[in-house]
Scaffold this active site. Structure first.
Site, short mmCIF file in Angstrom:
data_model
loop_
_atom_site.label_atom_id
_atom_site.label_comp_id
_atom_site.label_asym_id
_atom_site.label_seq_id
_atom_site.Cartn_x
_atom_site.Cartn_y
_atom_site.Cartn_z
N ASP B 114 0.78 -1.30 -0.04
CA ASP B 114 0.05 0.01 0.19
C ASP B 114 0.94 1.08 0.09
O ASP B 114 1.65 1.36 0.82
CB ASP B 114 -0.93 0.02 1.25
N HIS B 121 -3.72 13.79 0.45
CA HIS B 121 -4.12 12.74 1.50
C HIS B 121 -3.18 12.94 2.21
O HIS B 121 -3.26 13.07 3.73
CB HIS B 121 -4.36 11.51 0.88
N GLU B 187 -10.72 3.88 2.67
CA GLU B 187 -9.72 4.42 1.77
C GLU B 187 -10.06 4.11 0.41
O GLU B 187 -10.12 2.90 -0.09
CB GLU B 187 -8.19 3.85 2.16
N GLU B 189 -8.91 3.71 -3.16
CA GLU B 189 -7.70 3.54 -3.50
C GLU B 189 -7.76 2.78 -5.16
O GLU B 189 -8.80 2.11 -5.25
CB GLU B 189 -6.59 2.64 -2.74
N ASP B 221 -9.36 0.08 1.21
CA ASP B 221 -8.45 -0.23 2.30
C ASP B 221 -8.86 0.09 3.61
O ASP B 221 -8.39 1.04 4.46
CB ASP B 221 -6.81 0.55 1.97
N ARG B 225 -9.19 3.83 12.47
CA ARG B 225 -8.17 5.07 12.69
C ARG B 225 -7.77 4.89 14.31
O ARG B 225 -6.77 5.29 14.59
CB ARG B 225 -8.59 6.28 12.31
N GLN B 228 -5.17 2.07 14.50
CA GLN B 228 -4.01 2.70 13.82
C GLN B 228 -3.28 3.64 14.65
O GLN B 228 -2.06 3.58 14.68
CB GLN B 228 -4.42 3.22 12.54
N LYS B 241 -5.28 -1.93 9.72
CA LYS B 241 -5.69 -2.09 8.34
C LYS B 241 -5.79 -3.79 8.12
O LYS B 241 -6.45 -4.12 7.07
CB LYS B 241 -4.36 -1.83 7.32
N THR B 245 -9.23 -5.91 3.34
CA THR B 245 -8.96 -4.85 2.09
C THR B 245 -9.80 -5.39 1.00
O THR B 245 -9.53 -6.57 0.56
CB THR B 245 -7.48 -5.08 1.74
N GLU B 345 -10.70 12.55 6.45
CA GLU B 345 -10.55 13.65 6.07
C GLU B 345 -11.74 14.22 5.59
O GLU B 345 -11.93 15.52 6.00
CB GLU B 345 -9.59 13.44 4.58
#
Lengths: 403, 403
Positions: B114, B121, B187, B189, B221, B225, B228, B241, B245, B345
């Site tokens: 990743d 970002h 996420e 991606e 992904d 949070r 993490q 994570k 996925t 975000e």
């Protein structure tokens, strides 16, 4: 039975009480095999002598089916091989000298996780990499820190290790440069090989360890410290590690390490999901040698988090296990300088090289250096079990795209 | 030929100019397949109509052999399927409605990397996770930061996502707690699927991208949070994570995205090994929807590092590629709030929830939430290619070992 060769096998640490599992090219085919002394027993050819182990598991061209089969089959395999080699007069005729076969990577690596579970190592590295912060990160005593490595570059002991190219930022320089690593290092680790998979969403407790983990391999998690230092913030090590990770070619079954079980270090209170009702680790005596000189003797039993706790943590979020998952302890370092598992620690970041036999001063690795990690553990008979060694010779950096 | 169904296929973004590759259970067997509109062409049964593609590649029960076969076979497959479906009157009889087959993960994931290649970002996350440091780490403009994820928990679109349990340290608390994540995020991606392997020690240049990479999948992904934030220092994201996925079920071949090629953002000077003589990226228009409300439209072309540069960096230390390696762009975020690829975000770390249709205020994900990532790109005929969507519904946290 020929007691002479069996006696020699026992003295080598690869006797009937060991019987590690590997994979070889022998008799024109790739197959699973068990090592006995300096010979191997290819399992496909011996399948009809190893009842009650299902023949189809023995006739596979990988060890995956045997690893996935679980503790009952692992025990059956162990007992049937002990019976065959220990009592049958013709048993030696089923074996082949190890020098006459090609020994391969012993399992197909699924995911590779590298922990960071030695307190002495974490403190030593913290001081060197993050001199302005506390040596131990605030989360360290609460959870076994770990990250995923590259499973596609896990290689068998003996594979030559090319010095990696990469980005580094030399001290005092504003901009990075690209070239061969100048701080190539080793990490002495112990790896655990998962046999029985688990389901996505189903955590595996520390207690369930022996229902999933088949055995142990020694690991050299080669590390390019200069690449690592520049790249690893904020998302962790990447190219400083992913060029190669070497593992021993024979997986020592947990059943061979019963006599090596020992309580782990005293731990501070942990959250319940990391509790192990029977906390234990393994008293493995490890050795790191460079060009034939033993430079360190890391004691695995000093590792703070147990293999069972690492397994419980790794799956606590519901992550599934697959057959062939490999998780390594992290660099094993004891409290003394002669017990550390990396040259970074042994030489204080290269500042204090150590003499090898013959006078060479060892800082980081030079081209041509031969690294050997070995280890033993107490065996039930009062002797020792020898873990399969991990060796690698450093080759000069290869071409880079920039050249 | 039945022009009606072919016309509908084209309008769906899965026409003859797309032909993504996947894997299905159909006609009693697991096999590779190509999608056309809302139908699939299972390749094993059609093998004798797809000359010159070697039949043994088409008759495998995975896509691995086709992926490994390389650009000439990829082109032959594409042209032979276009010829078959586009000109043969009976072609529809070789296909099956997609609702009548079980659609599987489209490839066996080898290693999963990743990246972190969107500048917007990285700046947004840096401000939220490391408010006391510069938003962009000092290495960010010199190399595409990346790390390895867990390939064993890459799942097919549609797989339910269990809310992970894990350690977090609530704000203001000295000690961590264990329980269901309260900051479950997505996420958005774009992932690249490696077909042709490379040798250990042999870097792959950005120019060689099209000789190795077969195509593109959308990726979610999933990220916890709170797990993490507590675990990721110093070795990077792990359990925050590794619970899951999700990837799209159909790999869009690069050949279908020729019209989407566009120059990437202007870059600061890079070290030569990251040079791409023909720098390019893909103009993919992505969409993130929660419970049917589109909350963001991330523009992939804004990603700073190109897919070719990511490949060159990942192999610059000599790391080998394997068939099935997946590398993802990192969260795609454009400069506007409506263009960001994560809820972290979008909602300023949960502080500024956004309204969904029906009035729900979206902060982080709640149980039962349905997430959908979709995307399109310009097609050669003036229409659009539709990337296979990635969906997932959040299920309540499962049992933890502690329960």
């Amino acid at each position: 039975m020929n007691t002479t060769w069996m006696q020699a096998a026992s003295e080598s640490g690869f006797g009937l009480d060991h019987l590690p599992l590997g994979r070889v090219e022998a008799a024109g085919r790739t197959q699973a095999a068990v090592r006995i002394g300096d010979r191997v027993l290819p399992l496909a050819a011996a399948a009809d002598r190893l009842s009650p182990v299902p023949a189809e598991l023995l006739q596979s061209d990988t060890t995956s089916a045997l690893l996935a089969a679980g503790p009952q089959v692992w025990a059956d395999l162990r007992h049937s091989v002990q019976e065959l080699l220990g009592t049958e007069a013709d048993a030696i005729t089923l074996t082949t000298p190890i020098r006459d076969v090609k020994v391969l990577l012993p399992f197909d690596v699924a995911d590779y996780v590298d922990f960071y579970s030695s307190e002495h190592h974490a403190m030593n590295v913290g001081r060197l990499f993050r001199p302005d912060s506390p040596a131990l990160p605030p989360n360290w005593k609460h959870l076994p820190i770990g990250y995923h490595g590259r499973s596609g570059t896990v290689v068998a002991s003996g594979t030559p290790i090319g010095r990696p190219n990469g980005q580094t930022r030399p001290t005092g320089s504003a901009d990075p440069a690209f070239g061969p690593s100048e701080r190539l290092d080793v990490e002495v680790e112990v790896g655990f090989v998962v046999g029985v998979p688990s389901l996505l969403g189903e955590p595996v407790s520390a207690e369930a360890f022996s229902g999933h983990v088949y055995g142990v391999v020694l690991v050299n998690d080669w590390s390019a410290r200069d690449l690592q230092a520049w790249e690893y913030q904020p998302l962790g090590p990447f190219l400083g590690k992913s060029f190669a990770t070497s593992v021993g070619c024979w997986i020592t079954p947990l059943a061979a390490l019963e006599s090596a079980r020992t309580p782990g270090p005293k731990q501070e209170p942990l959250l319940p999901y990391l509790h192990d009702p029977d906390p234990w680790t393994l008293a493995l005596d490890l050795e790191l040698a460079v060009n034939g000189t033993v430079v360190s003797r890391p004691p695995f039993a000093s590792t703070y988090y147990s293999p069972g706790q690492q397994l419980a943590h790794m799956t606590s979020n519901g992550a599934a296990l697959r057959t062939g998952d490999l998780y390594a302890s992290g660099t094993v370092s004891g409290p003394e300088r002669g017990q550390v598992g990396s040259l970074l620690e042994l030489t204080a970041g290269g500042a204090e090289p150590v003499p090898l036999d013959g006078g060479r001063l060892l800082g980081f690795l030079e081209d041509g250096d031969e690294v050997r990690i070995s280890g033993t553990a107490a065996a039930a008979n009062g002797g020792r079990v020898t873990l399969a060694e991990v060796t690698g010779r450093i080759e000069p950096a290869g071409r880079s795209v920039a050249n």
